[in-house]
Design an enzyme around this catalytic site. Structure first.
Site, PDB file in Angstrom:
ATOM      1  N   LEU A 107       0.805  -1.216   0.000  1.00  0.00           N
ATOM      2  CA  LEU A 107       0.000   0.000   0.000  1.00  0.00           C
ATOM      3  C   LEU A 107       0.842   1.273   0.000  1.00  0.00           C
ATOM      4  CD1 LEU A 107      -2.856  -1.139   2.408  1.00  0.00           C
ATOM      5  CD2 LEU A 107      -2.808  -1.169  -0.095  1.00  0.00           C
ATOM      6  N   CYS A 108       2.092   1.137  -0.362  1.00  0.00           N
ATOM      7  CA  CYS A 108       3.024   2.259  -0.408  1.00  0.00           C
ATOM      8  C   CYS A 108       2.906   2.980  -1.749  1.00  0.00           C
ATOM      9  CB  CYS A 108       4.436   1.719  -0.211  1.00  0.00           C
ATOM     10  SG  CYS A 108       5.689   2.958   0.024  1.00  0.00           S
ATOM     11  N   HIS A 109       2.883   4.308  -1.703  1.00  0.00           N
ATOM     12  CA  HIS A 109       2.802   5.102  -2.933  1.00  0.00           C
ATOM     13  C   HIS A 109       4.130   5.101  -3.672  1.00  0.00           C
ATOM     14  CE1 HIS A 109      -0.520   6.826  -0.587  1.00  0.00           C
ATOM     15  NE2 HIS A 109      -1.067   7.088  -1.763  1.00  0.00           N
TER      16      HIS A 109
ATOM     17  N   MET B  41       9.399   4.329   4.397  1.00  0.00           N
ATOM     18  CA  MET B  41       9.429   2.964   3.872  1.00  0.00           C
ATOM     19  C   MET B  41      10.574   2.784   2.876  1.00  0.00           C
ATOM     20  SD  MET B  41       7.273   1.581   5.730  1.00  0.00           S
ATOM     21  CE  MET B  41       7.593  -0.030   5.055  1.00  0.00           C
ATOM     22  N   GLU B  42      10.896   3.823   2.125  1.00  0.00           N
ATOM     23  CA  GLU B  42      12.019   3.736   1.186  1.00  0.00           C
ATOM     24  C   GLU B  42      13.343   3.579   1.931  1.00  0.00           C
ATOM     25  OE1 GLU B  42       8.594   5.083  -1.056  1.00  0.00           O
ATOM     26  OE2 GLU B  42       9.368   5.652   0.910  1.00  0.00           O
TER      27      GLU B  42
ATOM     28  N   ASP C 165      23.455 -12.669   1.294  1.00  0.00           N
ATOM     29  CA  ASP C 165      23.593 -13.437   0.061  1.00  0.00           C
ATOM     30  C   ASP C 165      25.052 -13.554  -0.367  1.00  0.00           C
ATOM     31  OD1 ASP C 165      22.557 -14.808  -2.326  1.00  0.00           O
ATOM     32  OD2 ASP C 165      23.244 -13.010  -3.379  1.00  0.00           O
TER      33      ASP C 165
END
Length: 164
Positions: free
Chosen positions: A81-83, A117-118, A132
């Site tokens: 739901l992130c723009h 969020m970014e 990794d």
């Protein structure tokens, strides 16, 4: 769930129990920044591979920096739901410290919604890439301490995490 004011916040991502993307079209585009961090705890054999330059996949720290930058730009593809917003600047610092690999990200935008969020996505993607790159040396690597360090701009104002 209570907000800082003691009131229950309005659940803006759900209407009548159904998910939606919040409409931010009426919000002003302002300069916003956010910083986040994560830690990658290395067992002795992974640290030795990193420090000794014997890692067969190459330099995990450089790959993590690039991956974090790419992750900051792909956040809306990963967080449902992130723009999608224009990332106008991003920095990913990856350093080897006594406790492990420390990742600190800073992301900037001029948009009607924030970049927390970014910044968090950049830190987590960078940490996953360290794992990794070093997993051949040890599967016991741990990713921990993912958190928002600070944010500026927006309706909720500035935030600074307490120092640990």
């Amino acid at each position: 769930m209570s907000g800082q004011s003691g009131k229950t916040p309005e659940l803006t991502h759900f209407v009548d129990g159904l998910p939606r993307m919040v409409d931010v079209s009426n919000k002003a585009a302002t300069t916003r920044t956010a910083s986040a961090e994560a830690w990658v705890i290395l067992p002795p054999e992974a640290r030795a591979a990193l420090q000794g330059g014997s890692n067969p996949k190459g330099d995990p720290l450089t790959v993590a920096r690039l991956a974090g930058l790419a992750g900051s730009k792909k956040t809306a593809d990963l967080i449902l739901l992130c723009h999608p917003i224009p990332v106008t600047g991003a920095d990913v610092q990856v350093t080897l410290e006594a406790a492990g690999v420390h990742i600190v990200t800073t992301v900037k935008t001029t948009a009607p919604t924030g970049v927390e969020m970014e910044a968090l996505t950049a830190a987590s993607i960078a940490a996953l890439n360290v794992y990794d790159m070093l997993k051949a040396a040890s599967k016991a690597i741990e990713i921990t301490g993912l958190r928002l360090l600070s944010k500026t701009g927006g309706k909720s104002g500035d935030y600074q995490a307490p120092t640990s």
